[in-house]
Design an enzyme around this catalytic site. Structure first.
Site, PDB file in Angstrom:
ATOM      1  N   LYS A  25      -8.283  -4.085 -41.303  1.00  0.00           N
ATOM      2  CA  LYS A  25      -8.986  -2.930 -40.718  1.00  0.00           C
ATOM      3  C   LYS A  25      -9.432  -2.004 -41.847  1.00  0.00           C
ATOM      4  O   LYS A  25      -8.646  -1.226 -42.379  1.00  0.00           O
ATOM      5  CB  LYS A  25      -8.122  -2.161 -39.727  1.00  0.00           C
ATOM      6  CG  LYS A  25      -8.892  -1.034 -39.033  1.00  0.00           C
ATOM      7  CD  LYS A  25      -8.032  -0.239 -38.085  1.00  0.00           C
ATOM      8  CE  LYS A  25      -8.886   0.784 -37.342  1.00  0.00           C
ATOM      9  NZ  LYS A  25      -9.554   1.756 -38.232  1.00  0.00           N
ATOM     10  N   ASP A  56      -5.502  -4.557 -57.752  1.00  0.00           N
ATOM     11  CA  ASP A  56      -6.640  -4.361 -58.651  1.00  0.00           C
ATOM     12  C   ASP A  56      -6.198  -3.841 -60.017  1.00  0.00           C
ATOM     13  O   ASP A  56      -6.734  -4.262 -61.056  1.00  0.00           O
ATOM     14  CB  ASP A  56      -7.645  -3.386 -58.030  1.00  0.00           C
ATOM     15  CG  ASP A  56      -8.389  -3.996 -56.852  1.00  0.00           C
ATOM     16  OD1 ASP A  56      -8.445  -5.234 -56.768  1.00  0.00           O
ATOM     17  OD2 ASP A  56      -8.907  -3.230 -56.013  1.00  0.00           O
ATOM     18  N   SER A  66      -4.835  -0.836 -42.695  1.00  0.00           N
ATOM     19  CA  SER A  66      -5.422   0.449 -43.047  1.00  0.00           C
ATOM     20  C   SER A  66      -4.865   1.001 -44.363  1.00  0.00           C
ATOM     21  O   SER A  66      -5.132   0.454 -45.422  1.00  0.00           O
ATOM     22  CB  SER A  66      -5.215   1.434 -41.885  1.00  0.00           C
ATOM     23  OG  SER A  66      -6.025   2.563 -42.026  1.00  0.00           O
TER      24      SER A  66
END
Length: 732
Positions: free
Chosen positions: A530, A516, A505
């Protein structure tokens, strides 16, 4: 008595008992749906149809999936129903959609009542046979299949009788093994207990005999009779609410694994957990067929601090206090298991578990945990410095352990300036590490199951100078962009994030953003996956937890199902097929949305080939990494071989001893390479583990080896990269 005599006795007895089935069925008090349950069914279907993130078509395809989920919840091992029994209710495959939408629950309840008749009749069949004082023969070449999830349904009752003959023999053999060894390993009856996932199972009040004493056939029969009578008593306590929860959760789990119906009692328990005022052991549990499996541990909770319970362990019995009676929870409903484990702060609970890395599913161990509550202090971030020798000099790498993304919501909402949060604590720890002249910082987020989304956003902001962190897409396709709005950074030097399969999460959002942005390295294992958001809504009777949104990285990739892939992977003892989103039935798929514009802070991928080469060279010489790799390979090998168990006493002993010998050899190779004394048995290993006390698992040599290697990789990275200046542009 010849080896085949017990089998012939059992078969003959079956023929006599089967003639009594109609009478048994007639005497069964059938459970019937209530008006509240009918309305809850209508509202649940409406919620799925109009509120779920994914479009849900209430049609024949969904109806068939609900029926399959219902079959799995009732008879996952195909041990009670025949193909003819299933066909008798095959109309539900295409009619459950209309029935549940209209609140017409009579036929689903009829199916449940039929199943319960079969279940009770089988237990009565076993009890009656055992009361005939049969003998048990543990020779021959019989083997009992241990996983029949994908097996065909039995064509006849005679096929089920043969399966239960083997299961009964396995139950007796297990008791014989437990009682006959001078240094017995606790055993689990893996094949004979209830498979049902939604009906209360029975307390197993069987007492283990003294070491070295061997049970007679009559004593084995008496213990098994008591076990099955208790199972029978418990299943007869089922009520209409139990059946409603079973049916509606078959409906919700046909959509996705995180959407579920909560009965009034389940809803109350869920509310207590969300307020973190639940007094227990701090373990998140999930149903796994007839077992309850540990899915993760609450950071800072009693179970994690004890170091005795681990993800993927299965709980088979629970006892209160230091000497309370151990009660079997195999086949028991999840909420009932939670209730048995829950208790006042400071009290003790004993759990009999099958360890995740058990060499044989018949081997269990009993642990003791002191119940407690979880506070912010228990989850607080902490730091340390790892010193490495390079070119004759001591280099320092900082480590910040982040167990969860926490915030004192009450203080924050009250407008207090000094409220406690994970971001604020990490900022202070960064300042502390700067003063210790570290060359880089590793954020250890192993086992971090998530927490406050705002904290994941703000913590990313400690390492970037403003920018987006995550996209959230709702059921209507609208995308909200979240990010850091504060200028400046707390740390602009080399960094890495260490994750594992239990990082989920919010920790996946953090790791994905760092990856990124090219801000640092991601090390360890593929994360949980998840990437969905659930909300809780009231129904007229109970509540529904509904998946309403999905997380996406700023690159446009979802964190759902695939999680975050590390730049450099480590071997893992956690089986991805048992733990993680991809291990859950009907998990939502991975997909993408459009990427957003963001700055690139670095290009770690330029150095990955060289970093992996240097890592592999160290790992090949590191006894702990060698052990971890071989142990993971052995676990996969044992998993592939564990589709059946021998019903020959001597063969079963040989198989157990061979598997234990393999693991023992691996551990002693590791110890020998490190100059540590070897151990003689797994009993000694468990004793040493218990003596290590709280926190032993977190500070274990294996855990520390991964942390030390992460520091070494980060030091390599710091040496390879030139002084970084942010590159303007987008992330495409």
């Amino acid at each position: 008595m010849s080896p085949s005599s017990p089998a012939r006795q059992l078969m003959a007895f079956a023929l006599c008992l089967l003639t009594a089935l109609p009478a048994l069925a007639a005497e069964q008090n059938a459970l019937e749906p209530t008006d509240e349950g009918r309305q809850a069914s209508r509202e649940t279907v409406q919620s799925l149809q109009y509120g779920h993130y994914e479009p849900v078509s209430i049609d024949d395809a969904w109806s068939n999936e609900v029926f399959e989920r219902l079959l799995t919840m009732l008879d996952s091992q195909h041990a009670y129903l025949t193909r003819q029994d299933v066909a008798r209710f095959s109309d539900l495959r295409s009619s459950l959609d209309e029935m549940l939408a209209d609140g017409d629950l009579d036929r689903p309840y009829e199916f449940y009542n039929f199943y319960q008749q079969r279940f009770e009749s089988r237990l009565e069949w076993l009890i009656s046979y055992l009361e005939s004082k049969p003998g048990f023969d543990f020779t021959g070449n019989d083997r009992l299949p241990t996983n029949l999830d994908d097996a065909d349904w039995a064509e006849t009752s005679a096929e089920l009788d043969e399966l239960w003959r083997k299961r009964l023999k396995n139950a007796a053999l297990t008791l014989s093994l437990t009682s006959g060894e001078s240094d017995p390993q606790p055993q689990l009856d893996s094949g004979i207990l209830s498979e049902i996932a939604s009906i209360p199972a029975t307390p197993d009040v069987t007492e283990k005999p003294a070491q070295g004493d061997s049970l007679s056939d009559d004593e084995i029969s008496e213990q098994l009779i008591e076990r099955y009578r208790n199972q029978l008593n418990r299943v007869r306590q089922s009520n209409p609410e139990d059946v409603l929860s079973l049916i509606l959760n078959a409906a919700t789990s046909a959509v996705d694994p995180h959407t579920e119906y909560l009965s009034p009692s389940r809803g109350e328990s869920f509310d207590i957990q969300m307020r973190l005022s639940l007094e227990g052991i701090g373990a998140l549990l999930q149903q796994d067929g007839e077992y309850v499996r540990v899915s993760s541990l609450v950071s800072g909770g009693p179970a994690e601090r004890s170091g005795q319970l681990r993800p993927a362990d299965r709980i088979v019995a629970v006892g209160n206090g230091e000497s309370g009676e151990m009660t079997s929870v195999i086949g028991m409903r999840l909420d009932e298991v939670v209730e048995r484990i829950r208790g006042p702060k400071g009290s003790k609970v004993r759990l009999e578990i099958i360890p995740a890395n058990a060499v044989d599913v018949t081997q269990t161990r009993t642990i003791e945990i002191t119940r407690d509550t979880v506070s912010l202090e228990d989850q607080a971030a902490s730091s340390e410095v790892i010193e490495l020798q390079r070119d004759g000099e001591t280099q320092r790498i900082g480590v910040i352990r982040v167990p969860a993304f926490y915030v004192d919501f009450d203080a924050w909402q009250a407008g207090e300036e000094d409220y406690r949060s994970s971001t604020r604590d990490v900022h202070q720890l960064i300042d502390k590490l700067k003063q210790q002249d570290v060359e880089g910082i590793v954020l250890d987020m192993r086992g971090n199951g998530g927490g406050a989304l705002q904290e994941a956003n703000s913590m990313v902001g400690l390492f970037i100078d403003r920018g987006p962190t995550v996209q959230v897409r709702d059921a209507r396709g609208r995308i909200n962009l979240y990010g850091d709005t504060d200028r400046g950074v707390a740390w602009d030097g080399p960094m890495a994030v260490l994750v594992d399969r239990l990082s989920a999460s919010a920790s996946e959002i953090f790791a994905g953003a760092i990856q990124d942005y090219g801000r640092g390295l991601i090390l360890g294992n593929q994360t949980f996956g998840k990437g969905t958001v659930q909300t809780l809504s009231d129904l007229s009777h109970g509540e529904i937890k509904l998946t309403r949104a999905k997380f996406y990285r700023i690159s446009g990739e979802s964190t759902q199902l695939r999680g975050v892939e590390p730049d450099i992977s480590y071997p893992s003892l956690i089986d991805d097929e048992q733990i993680g989103e991809s291990a859950l039935v009907n998990a939502l798929p991975w997909d993408t949305v459009r990427s957003v514009n963001y700055r690139q802070y670095g290009h770690p991928q330029r150095f990955l080939d060289q970093l992996r080469t240097q890592h592999n060279q160290r790992a090949e010489q590191n006894p702990n990494f060698i052990y971890l790799t071989r142990e993971a390979e052995l676990a996969q090998q044992l998993q592939a071989q564990s589709n059946s168990v021998s019903l020959n006493l001597e063969q079963r002993k040989r198989e157990m001893q061979a598997r234990e010998a393999e693991q023992l050899a691996l551990e002693n190779q590791r110890r020998s390479a490190l100059g540590l004394p070897e151990i003689k048995s797994w009993t000694q290993a468990r004793e040493e583990e218990m003596e290590a006390g709280p926190g032993a698992d977190e500070d274990s040599p294996i855990q520390q080896a991964a942390l030390n290697e992460s520091a070494a990789i980060l030091l390599d990275y710091a040496r390879l990269q030139s002084p970084s200046q942010p590159d303007a542009g987008d992330g495409n």
